[in-house]
Design an enzyme around this catalytic site. Structure first.
Site, PDB file in Angstrom:
ATOM      1  N   ASP A   1       0.880  -1.168   0.000  1.00 26.49           N
ATOM      2  CA  ASP A   1       0.000   0.000   0.000  1.00 26.49           C
ATOM      3  C   ASP A   1       0.915   1.214   0.000  1.00 26.49           C
ATOM      4  O   ASP A   1       1.624   1.474   0.982  1.00 26.49           O
ATOM      5  CB  ASP A   1      -0.896  -0.015   1.246  1.00 26.49           C
ATOM      6  CG  ASP A   1      -1.794   1.214   1.318  1.00 26.49           C
ATOM      7  OD1 ASP A   1      -1.591   2.171   0.523  1.00 26.49           O
ATOM      8  OD2 ASP A   1      -2.700   1.225   2.173  1.00 26.49           O
TER       9      ASP A   1
ATOM     10  N   SER B   1       1.583  13.066 -14.871  1.00 24.94           N
ATOM     11  CA  SER B   1       0.488  13.092 -15.844  1.00 24.94           C
ATOM     12  C   SER B   1       0.464  14.452 -16.529  1.00 24.94           C
ATOM     13  O   SER B   1       0.834  15.471 -15.918  1.00 24.94           O
ATOM     14  CB  SER B   1      -0.854  12.865 -15.150  1.00 24.94           C
ATOM     15  OG  SER B   1      -1.910  13.052 -16.068  1.00 24.94           O
TER      16      SER B   1
ATOM     17  N   TYR C   1      -6.708  15.297  -8.658  1.00 21.56           N
ATOM     18  CA  TYR C   1      -5.761  14.488  -9.440  1.00 21.56           C
ATOM     19  C   TYR C   1      -4.714  15.388 -10.090  1.00 21.56           C
ATOM     20  O   TYR C   1      -3.510  15.149  -9.985  1.00 21.56           O
ATOM     21  CB  TYR C   1      -6.527  13.691 -10.497  1.00 21.56           C
ATOM     22  CG  TYR C   1      -5.641  12.882 -11.420  1.00 21.56           C
ATOM     23  CD1 TYR C   1      -5.157  11.633 -11.026  1.00 21.56           C
ATOM     24  CD2 TYR C   1      -5.285  13.351 -12.684  1.00 21.56           C
ATOM     25  CE1 TYR C   1      -4.340  10.883 -11.867  1.00 21.56           C
ATOM     26  CE2 TYR C   1      -4.476  12.603 -13.526  1.00 21.56           C
ATOM     27  CZ  TYR C   1      -4.013  11.368 -13.112  1.00 21.56           C
ATOM     28  OH  TYR C   1      -3.205  10.633 -13.951  1.00 21.56           O
TER      29      TYR C   1
ATOM     30  N   LYS D   1      -0.672  15.540  -9.315  1.00 21.81           N
ATOM     31  CA  LYS D   1       0.334  15.213 -10.329  1.00 21.81           C
ATOM     32  C   LYS D   1       1.305  16.383 -10.527  1.00 21.81           C
ATOM     33  O   LYS D   1       2.478  16.166 -10.843  1.00 21.81           O
ATOM     34  CB  LYS D   1      -0.349  14.815 -11.638  1.00 21.81           C
ATOM     35  CG  LYS D   1      -1.079  13.468 -11.544  1.00 21.81           C
ATOM     36  CD  LYS D   1      -0.093  12.334 -11.262  1.00 21.81           C
ATOM     37  CE  LYS D   1      -0.764  10.965 -11.290  1.00 21.81           C
ATOM     38  NZ  LYS D   1       0.192   9.861 -11.147  1.00 21.81           N
TER      39      LYS D   1
HETATM   40  N1  LIG Z   1      -4.424   5.862 -17.879  1.00 21.27           N
HETATM   41  C1  LIG Z   1      -3.977   6.996 -18.399  1.00 21.27           C
HETATM   42  O1  LIG Z   1      -4.349   7.406 -19.499  1.00 21.27           O
HETATM   43  C2  LIG Z   1      -2.965   7.795 -17.635  1.00 21.27           C
HETATM   44  C3  LIG Z   1      -2.564   9.042 -18.149  1.00 21.27           C
HETATM   45  C4  LIG Z   1      -1.614   9.776 -17.458  1.00 21.27           C
HETATM   46  C5  LIG Z   1      -1.067   9.277 -16.289  1.00 21.27           C
HETATM   47  N2  LIG Z   1      -1.478   8.081 -15.815  1.00 21.27           N
HETATM   48  C6  LIG Z   1      -0.877   7.589 -14.584  1.00 21.27           C
HETATM   49  O2  LIG Z   1      -0.340   6.289 -14.793  1.00 21.27           O
HETATM   50  C7  LIG Z   1      -0.396   5.548 -13.575  1.00 21.27           C
HETATM   51  C8  LIG Z   1      -1.106   4.228 -13.807  1.00 21.27           C
HETATM   52  O3  LIG Z   1      -2.407   4.493 -14.313  1.00 21.27           O
HETATM   53  P1  LIG Z   1      -3.418   3.339 -14.745  1.00 21.27           P
HETATM   54  O4  LIG Z   1      -4.262   3.889 -15.792  1.00 21.27           O
HETATM   55  O5  LIG Z   1      -2.668   2.087 -15.004  1.00 21.27           O
HETATM   56  O6  LIG Z   1      -4.270   3.174 -13.360  1.00 21.27           O
HETATM   57  P2  LIG Z   1      -5.203   1.976 -12.860  1.00 21.27           P
HETATM   58  O7  LIG Z   1      -6.198   2.611 -11.952  1.00 21.27           O
HETATM   59  O8  LIG Z   1      -5.690   1.155 -13.994  1.00 21.27           O
HETATM   60  O9  LIG Z   1      -4.213   1.061 -11.997  1.00 21.27           O
HETATM   61  C9  LIG Z   1      -3.709   1.513 -10.780  1.00 21.27           C
HETATM   62  C10 LIG Z   1      -3.106   0.354 -10.004  1.00 21.27           C
HETATM   63  O10 LIG Z   1      -2.674   0.892  -8.743  1.00 21.27           O
HETATM   64  C11 LIG Z   1      -3.147   0.050  -7.698  1.00 21.27           C
HETATM   65  N3  LIG Z   1      -3.330   0.834  -6.468  1.00 21.27           N
HETATM   66  C12 LIG Z   1      -4.317   1.702  -6.164  1.00 21.27           C
HETATM   67  N4  LIG Z   1      -4.141   2.201  -4.932  1.00 21.27           N
HETATM   68  C13 LIG Z   1      -3.005   1.645  -4.445  1.00 21.27           C
HETATM   69  C14 LIG Z   1      -2.279   1.759  -3.224  1.00 21.27           C
HETATM   70  N5  LIG Z   1      -2.710   2.553  -2.231  1.00 21.27           N
HETATM   71  N6  LIG Z   1      -1.145   1.052  -3.070  1.00 21.27           N
HETATM   72  C15 LIG Z   1      -0.700   0.242  -4.067  1.00 21.27           C
HETATM   73  N7  LIG Z   1      -1.341   0.074  -5.243  1.00 21.27           N
HETATM   74  C16 LIG Z   1      -2.475   0.761  -5.414  1.00 21.27           C
HETATM   75  C17 LIG Z   1      -4.440  -0.554  -8.215  1.00 21.27           C
HETATM   76  O11 LIG Z   1      -4.765  -1.756  -7.526  1.00 21.27           O
HETATM   77  C18 LIG Z   1      -4.099  -0.773  -9.701  1.00 21.27           C
HETATM   78  O12 LIG Z   1      -3.485  -2.027  -9.912  1.00 21.27           O
HETATM   79  C19 LIG Z   1      -1.073   6.456 -12.567  1.00 21.27           C
HETATM   80  O13 LIG Z   1      -0.115   7.163 -11.805  1.00 21.27           O
HETATM   81  C20 LIG Z   1      -1.858   7.417 -13.433  1.00 21.27           C
HETATM   82  O14 LIG Z   1      -2.128   8.628 -12.783  1.00 21.27           O
HETATM   83  C21 LIG Z   1      -2.399   7.319 -16.450  1.00 21.27           C
END
Ligand SMILES: NC(=O)c1ccc[n+]([C@@H]2O[C@H](COP(=O)([O-])OP(=O)(O)OC[C@H]3O[C@@H](n4cnc5c(N)ncnc54)[C@H](O)[C@@H]3O)[C@@H](O)[C@H]2O)c1
Length: 248
Positions: free
Chosen positions: A61, A140, A154, A158
């Site tokens: 976590d 992000s 959010y 970021k």
């Molecule tokens: N998806 C996009 O288009 C996008 C764009 C820009 C940035 N991001 C960034 O990329 C990263 C990953 O995004 P994603 O789309 O894969 O997200 P997602 O929500 O699909 O996956 C997030 C993962 O983090 C885990 N998680 C959540 N809370 C947690 C905690 N307290 N401790 C440990 N694990 C925890 C979840 O179980 C999950 O496996 C993030 O930082 C997000 O902000 C994503």
């Protein structure tokens, strides 16, 4: 003999983190898959390395500093050293800015900022003592331009990730440790399809100059470049990978 490189990817059970874990593993790294969703982390680890030799799941976590300490210790027990931390975990909730409650605000800030703070503290110290290490924080586009669909908490968090990246980069540079951020724009990932209705998603895609969502594998490849031993001159940077949505 060259030592196998070792990486911890947080939030690696799905989405971008899983793509990063896979890509590092393909590149020959031993990979710790840290996630609060342990079962899914275990599934991915088994898929990558059925005998657990080169991939292990860790219950992590990211809001808890002690969990990062346990992750470090488990990785040292398994592989005797650690080279790279990818702070990938992120949380977002789509809530209009005027409606965000204290609880919603704190939850997003905690996951997105404590993760980077504690990850950089625990692994930054370990890397500094070892004289070398690489940290990549997943920020992000929202942290740079205020975001659109993702929520003010959010976007603010970021922006904080990019700032913490600079603080730790400056602090650790003389000890052989680099800290960088990657700021992706909207990617072709489950969370985007789950949280943006199909008609709105089309409008989002049309607003991206290259006309497509981003590829998680490419973000992973950028992380691998920043994690390389010879990447010592990339430090405190934020690599923008956003299809041309934001230029500076
Ligand atoms: N998806 C996009 O288009 C996008 C764009 C820009 C940035 N991001 C960034 O990329 C990263 C990953 O995004 P994603 O789309 O894969 O997200 P997602 O929500 O699909 O996956 C997030 C993962 O983090 C885990 N998680 C959540 N809370 C947690 C905690 N307290 N401790 C440990 N694990 C925890 C979840 O179980 C999950 O496996 C993030 O930082 C997000 O902000 C994503």
């Amino acid at each position: 003999m060259m030592k196998t490189r070792v990486v911890l990817v947080t939030g690696a059970a799905r989405g971008l983190g899983a793509a990063i874990a896979r890509r590092f593993h393909d590149a020959g790294y031993c990979v710790a898959i840290g996630d609060i969703a342990f079962d899914a982390a275990q599934e991915l680890a088994r898929d990558l390395s059925p005998d657990g030799a080169s991939a292990i799941p860790l219950a992590l976590d990211v809001t808890q500093k002690a969990d990062f300490e346990s992750a470090r210790d488990a990785m040292l027990a398994a592989w005797q050293h650690v080279d790279v931390l990818i702070n990938n975990t992120g949380a977002s909730k789509v809530v209009p800015v005027m409606d965000i409650t204290a609880e919603q605000f704190d939850q997003v800030i905690q996951v997105n900022l404590r993760s980077v703070l504690f990850g950089c503290q625990v692994f930054g110290q370990y890397f500094a003592d070892a004289g070398i290490g690489r940290i990549v924080n997943i920020a992000s586009l929202a942290g740079q331009n205020g975001g659109s669909a993702t929520g003010a908490h959010y976007a603010a968090s970021k922006g904080g990730v990019i700032t913490l990246t600079k603080v730790f980069a400056r602090d650790l540079a003389s000890r052989g440790v680099t800290v960088n951020a990657i700021s992706p724009g909207p990617m072709d990932l489950p969370i985007v399809h789950e949280s943006v209705p199909a008609d709105k998603l089309n409008a989002v895609i049309q607003s991206i100059p290259v006309g497509r969502l981003g590829s998680a594998d490419y973000i992973a490849d950028a992380a691998i470049m920043l994690a390389a031993e010879n990447a010592y001159f990339a430090n405190g940077a934020c690599w923008d990978i956003n299809g041309g949505l934001f230029m500076r």
